[in-house]
Each structure stands twice: as structure tokens, then as C-alpha cells.
Design an enzyme around this catalytic site. Structure first.
Site, mmCIF file in Angstrom:
data_model
loop_
_atom_site.group_PDB
_atom_site.id
_atom_site.type_symbol
_atom_site.label_atom_id
_atom_site.label_comp_id
_atom_site.label_asym_id
_atom_site.label_seq_id
_atom_site.Cartn_x
_atom_site.Cartn_y
_atom_site.Cartn_z
ATOM 1 C CG HIS A 59 -0.584 9.018 3.677
ATOM 2 N ND1 HIS A 59 -0.696 7.667 3.968
ATOM 3 C CD2 HIS A 59 -0.122 9.609 4.808
ATOM 4 C CE1 HIS A 59 -0.300 7.462 5.225
ATOM 5 N NE2 HIS A 59 0.056 8.618 5.755
ATOM 6 C CD GLU A 96 -0.802 3.967 8.144
ATOM 7 O OE1 GLU A 96 -0.523 4.434 9.270
ATOM 8 O OE2 GLU A 96 -0.985 4.681 7.144
ATOM 9 N NE ARG A 108 -3.133 2.510 2.896
ATOM 10 C CZ ARG A 108 -2.893 3.348 3.903
ATOM 11 N NH1 ARG A 108 -2.095 3.010 4.893
ATOM 12 N NH2 ARG A 108 -3.472 4.524 3.935
ATOM 13 C CE1 TYR A 131 1.086 2.884 13.545
ATOM 14 C CE2 TYR A 131 -0.968 3.856 12.799
ATOM 15 C CZ TYR A 131 0.308 3.391 12.531
ATOM 16 O OH TYR A 131 0.788 3.433 11.243
ATOM 17 C CG ASN A 169 -4.267 3.481 8.884
ATOM 18 O OD1 ASN A 169 -4.446 2.455 8.218
ATOM 19 N ND2 ASN A 169 -3.792 4.598 8.370
ATOM 20 C CD GLU A 203 -3.885 7.596 10.002
ATOM 21 O OE1 GLU A 203 -3.331 8.665 10.315
ATOM 22 O OE2 GLU A 203 -3.527 6.502 10.427
HETATM 23 C C1 GBH Z 1 -0.314 7.087 10.960
HETATM 24 O O1 GBH Z 1 -1.126 7.917 11.729
HETATM 25 C C2 GBH Z 1 -0.014 7.734 9.636
HETATM 26 O O2 GBH Z 1 -0.935 7.309 8.648
HETATM 27 C C3 GBH Z 1 1.396 7.490 9.143
HETATM 28 O O3 GBH Z 1 1.680 8.350 8.090
HETATM 29 C C4 GBH Z 1 2.365 7.636 10.283
HETATM 30 O O4 GBH Z 1 3.700 7.522 9.878
HETATM 31 C C5 GBH Z 1 2.034 6.581 11.297
HETATM 32 O O5 GBH Z 1 0.740 6.726 11.749
HETATM 33 C C6 GBH Z 1 2.928 6.640 12.533
HETATM 34 O O6 GBH Z 1 2.724 7.827 13.223
HETATM 35 O O7 GBH Z 1 -4.882 8.424 21.502
HETATM 36 O O8 GBH Z 1 -4.126 10.674 21.986
HETATM 37 O O9 GBH Z 1 -2.567 8.833 22.163
HETATM 38 C C7 GBH Z 1 -1.303 7.536 13.062
HETATM 39 C C8 GBH Z 1 -2.426 8.287 13.723
HETATM 40 C C9 GBH Z 1 -3.192 9.387 15.661
HETATM 41 C C10 GBH Z 1 -2.254 7.214 15.867
HETATM 42 C C11 GBH Z 1 -2.925 9.652 17.097
HETATM 43 C C12 GBH Z 1 -2.000 7.440 17.322
HETATM 44 C C13 GBH Z 1 -2.441 8.679 19.242
HETATM 45 C C14 GBH Z 1 -3.308 9.723 19.859
HETATM 46 N N1 GBH Z 1 -2.218 8.457 15.136
HETATM 47 N N2 GBH Z 1 -2.877 8.426 17.883
HETATM 48 S S1 GBH Z 1 -3.757 9.378 21.508
#
Ligand code: GBH
Length: 459
Positions: free
Chosen positions: A119, A367, A75, A295, A293, A165
Site C-alpha cells: 500500500h 475500501e 484489511r 469513492y 476501492n 490501487e
Molecule cells: C484510497 O485511495 C487509498 O487507498 C487510501 O490509502 C486513502 O486513505 C483513501 O483512498 C482516501 O483518500 O475522479 O478526479 O475526483 C483513493 C483513490 C483516487 C479516489 C482519486 C478518489 C478522485 C479522483 N482516489 N479519486 S476524481
């Protein structure tokens, strides 16, 4: 061994500005990220994506890396300013030719290209002259850009993603100003989000009208972190639910249910734009799959002040305060180098939440990954914490599938270390290490581990 379904898609993901570099090559126009990186104190160490991983020149090596890893799908995103340098008008043939070469190289190596149209690298002119995502004039422009991409690459592409996103574009770009274009506001995120959703729907309409007849599908990728209630009181359970509706419901409800969540209408009031009946129809059903996505997770609880809407929330943080949820961390959770909590269980719970709320959509995790502190090549080659992270989250995916969630694929973020936005090159997410002086790539331990997962289709 936990076996995945035979047709499960294993991949990796990247994005244009984070890896390509070569910002002045091939007729590329400037994007809001070129502009943002020039402003003082926005990016750690004043880094920028101007050379990044040099992928523009080294893409064949990168495809070889992926072939070596046994990856089935890749992707990547297209840089709008390479296709239309000013964001509108005739296509730039050198830009189209670059992506043609990349796509053909992937296909020659039995890797399926998945394209993301946007993006975050908006053509600078659209921002400076047309107000970027704040103006509804962007909807037609995005539709035309998408049309060029569908017509140029559609014969070979079976999976399209319109936006990556939009939550980040809206909240980080227009709410707290951490990302380009760096606005701080409590109204603009809602306007930007509205135009992002309409632009997504327009691109999908263009795609479907073209009827390329090649079984291609198109969807959107949203990001969401999970929220566990801090305690099992009704107030905290509601706070967690409310937080998820503000996070993912904001973008997914219009597409799968036809409008913004009721709770957002109540709490945001007249700062939340309204869809016309025609717009609702256009947006409803405009995604063939649910791109996710994911995390991290946090704990949610009712704030001490209660949940009365607060007027006059201004500036930085206002957006986060609208949901009236107090967020915190469980001290027992491990954290990544981004300080994000490692909570595999949250991944499983979120998948189940989406499955239930949106009535069993086909989901792809587009992601998932983590940054680890890797000052040296040796540290990168022993990234056991990253292996543990992937093991936990991929197991959570397996368990969600056992619970009947329609999860059909998983893309590790990221193929290689890259330009991590406001964190510059200081945060490393790659399966492969990149030396940003020589541009040399080398596989990390986690890459070898992921290769086995793909080969065995099991964990
Ligand atoms: C992605 O976004 C992006 O698509 C990518 O480009 C980037 O490199 C990758 O992540 C790594 O950063 O709940 O307050 O702790 C991630 C979006 C939004 C995920 C905020 C984590 C943490 C906020 N992020 N979130 S909190």
C-alpha cells in the site's frame, strides 16, 4: 430491512504508513513516503506518517476497538521496509514478529486478517538505487518479498491482496506527482503500471506454486470512480465508457481479458508498453477475486477538441488528457471534505459494469468511505453526514446484489482517522476519532451505526 447474504463479509481497512508510526523502530528501513514527506510543499502542514496513529504500539487497543464494533474482517497492509529494510535480502525478524503479534491478536478476537502486501510504502533503496516501479527489476524483488510474507504468515491468512490501487501508484506517483515519489511525466505512469501488473502476477505465481493448501485466495485491489455520461448522446456515452476503460480497464483488462484495452493502445500509442505472449499468460487469471476501492463519480463528455490523439502532451495532467474525456460535476451532488462527489448510484452502476465486463467475478469492496470536516471531538461524535454516506453506498451494494452482482464483502475506509497522504492529518476518514496529540481513540456516531449494520447483517 434489506438483508445481506449470510456469508457477507463486513470489515474495515487501514494501511501501514497511514497508521503505524514508529518509523525508526524494529529495524524498519525507510520508504519513499518518509523521503517524500521531508520535501517542502508536498504534504499539507508538512505532516508526515512518522508517528501517525501510533498503531505499532497500540495495535492491541485497535483490535479491541474492532472487536467492540463486531467487525468480522480487518484489511491491513504490511510495510515492505519492515520485512526487508532495503527491499531485498534476508527478512528482518522484528518486522515479522510485529505482524505475527497483530495477526494472532486478530484471530484471538475472531477477526479474520486480510493482508495487502503493498500500500505504497516502497523501500527507499529500491527507488534510489533501482529506479522503483520504473525498472522491471522490481518484479523479482516484489516476488521475493511476497514469498517471505506467504511463508511467514500464510498458515493463518486466507485472503491476500497483492497491490492496493496501482492506478494511484502510477498516476499520482509518476503522472501528476501528488504522491511519492513525486514524478511528473506522461510516459512514466504507463511504465510503472506495466511493472506493477507484472509484479502482481509474479507474486500470485509464487503464491500458487507454494500450494499452502489452506483454501487461501489471492487477488488485487484496484480503485475506480464511476463515470456517468453528461448527456445521452452517443459521443458522451462513449466518453464515459472510454474513461472507465482508461481507469479500471487499464489494470483489470490484462488480468481478466489478457491485454490492455484497445482504446488505450490507440490513444496512448507507443507510450503504452506491450506484454509478451508469456507475460499475457502469466497475468491472465491472476486474481481470484475483484478487489474494488470506490469513492466517487464524475460526469464524462466528449471534449470540444474531439477525440483525435494529441501528440506532445507533456508533464502534469498529460496522463489525464490521454483519455480525451472532459470530466465535470453535477452541481446537485453533495461533496465530501475531499471535494469528492457523493453519488451512491455510481457505486451500483460501477459494480454492474464490472460484473458485465469481467463476467461475474467475485467482488469485494475493499475500501469505501468519506472524509468529513471534524474540527472537534463533538463534531466527530455527531458525524451524521458520514452515516448518510455509508447508508447510501451500502444500500447501493444491496441493490447491486439484488441485480445478481457477486458482491461478497464490504470494508469501510477507515477504522480510524489517519495520515491522509498529501492531506496529512487534515482529512478525517475514520469510524473512530484519533486525537493525534494523545493518541486517544473514541467511537464516532457512524461507528455505532456501522456496528448495528454488522450485527443485523442488513440495512
Ligand atoms: C484510497 O485511495 C487509498 O487507498 C487510501 O490509502 C486513502 O486513505 C483513501 O483512498 C482516501 O483518500 O475522479 O478526479 O475526483 C483513493 C483513490 C483516487 C479516489 C482519486 C478518489 C478522485 C479522483 N482516489 N479519486 S476524481
Amino acid at each position: 430491512m434489506n438483508k445481506f447474504p449470510n456469508d457477507f463479509v463486513w470489515g474495515t481497512a487501514t494501511s501501514s504508513y497511514q497508521i503505524e508510526g514508529a518509523v525508526n523502530e524494529g529495524g524498519r528501513g525507510r520508504s519513499i513516503w518518509d523521503l517524500f514527506c521531508e520535501q517542502p510543499n508536498k504534504i499539507l502542514n508538512s505532516d508526515s506518517g512518522s508517528t501517525a496513529c501510533n498503531h505499532y504500539y497500540l495495535f492491541e487497543d485497535d483490535v479491541k476497538l474492532m472487536a467492540d464494533l463486531g467487525i468480522k474482517a480487518y484489511r491491513f497492509s504490511i510495510a515492505w521496509p519492515r520485512i526487508q529494510p532495503s527491499g531485498e535480502g534476508e527478512p528482518n525478524l522484528a518486522g515479522i514478529s510485529f505482524y505475527n503479534k497483530l495477526i494472532d491478536c486478530l484471530i484471538d478476537n475472531d477477526i479474520e486478517p486480510w493482508i495487502t502486501l503493498y500500500h505504497w510504502d516502497l523501500p527507499e533503496d529500491l527507488y534510489l538505487r533501482h529506479q522503483g516501479w520504473l525498472s522491471s527489476s522490481i518484479v523479482d524483488k516484489f516476488g521475493e518479498y511476497a514469498r517471505i510474507c506467504f511463508e511467514s504468515f500464510g498458515d493463518r491468512i486466507k485472503h491476500w491482496i497483492t497491490l492496493n490501487e496501482p492506478w494511484c501508484s502510477a498516476v499520482l506517483g509518476y503522472g501528476n506527482g501528488h504522491h511519492a515519489p513525486g514524478h511528473i511525466s506522461n510516459t512514466e505512469p504507463y511504465i510503472a503500471a506495466h511493472n506493477l501488473l507484472l509484479s502482481h502476477a509474479r507474486a500470485v505465481e509464487v503464491y500458487r506454486d507454494l500450494s499452502l493448501n489452506n483454501d487461501g485466495v489471492i487477488g488485487i485491489t484496484n480503485n475506480c470512480d464511476y463515470r456517468f455520461p453528461l448527456t445521452q448522446t452517443e459521443e458522451d456515452i462513449n466518453a464515459a465508457e472510454r474513461s472507465l476503460e482508461f481507469f479500471i480497464g487499464w489494470f483489470a483488462d490484462p488480468i481478466w481479458k489478457g491485454d490492455y484495452p484497445q482504446i488505450m493502445k490507440e490513444l496512448v500509442g507507443n507510450r503504452l508498453p506491450k506484454f509478451t505472449e508469456d507475460e499475457k499468460k502469466l497475468i491472465l487469471g491472476s486474481s481470484d477475486f475483484f478487489g474494488l476501492n470506490h469513492y466517487s463519480s464524475m460526469l464524462a463528455s466528449e471534449p470540444n477538441e474531439g477525440i483525435q490523439p494529441r501528440e506532445n502532451i507533456a508533464g502534469n495532467g498529460g496522463m489525464f488528457e490521454d483519455q480525451l474525456v472532459h470530466l465535470s460535476d453535477d452541481p446537485n451532488w453533495k461533496k465530501t471534505h475531499m471535494e469528492w462527489n457523493v453519488v451512491p448510484e455510481g457505486c451500483k452502476e460501477l459494480l454492474k459494469w464490472i460484473d458485465k465486463r469481467y463476467n461475474k467475478p467475485t467482488i469485494y469492496i475493499t475500501e469505501n468511505g468519506c472524509a468529513q470536516d471534524e474540527p472537534t471531538l463533538e463534531a466527530a461524535q455527531n458525524d451524521d453526514d458520514r452515516i448518510q454516506f455509508f447508508e447510501g453506498y451500502i444500500n447501493a451494494c444491496y441493490e447491486a446484489i439484488q441485480d445478481d452482482v457477486n458482491l461478497k464483502g464490504y470494508f469501510a475506509w477507515s477504522l480510524m482517522d489517519n495520515f491522509e497522504w498529501a492531506w496529512g492529518y487534515d482529512r478525517r476518514f475514520g469510524l473512530c476519532r484519533v486525537d493525534f496529540n494523545t493518541f486517544e481513540r473514541s467511537l464516532k456516531k457512524s461507528a455505532h451505526w456501522y456496528k448495528e449494520v454488522i450485527k443485523n447483517n442488513s440495512i
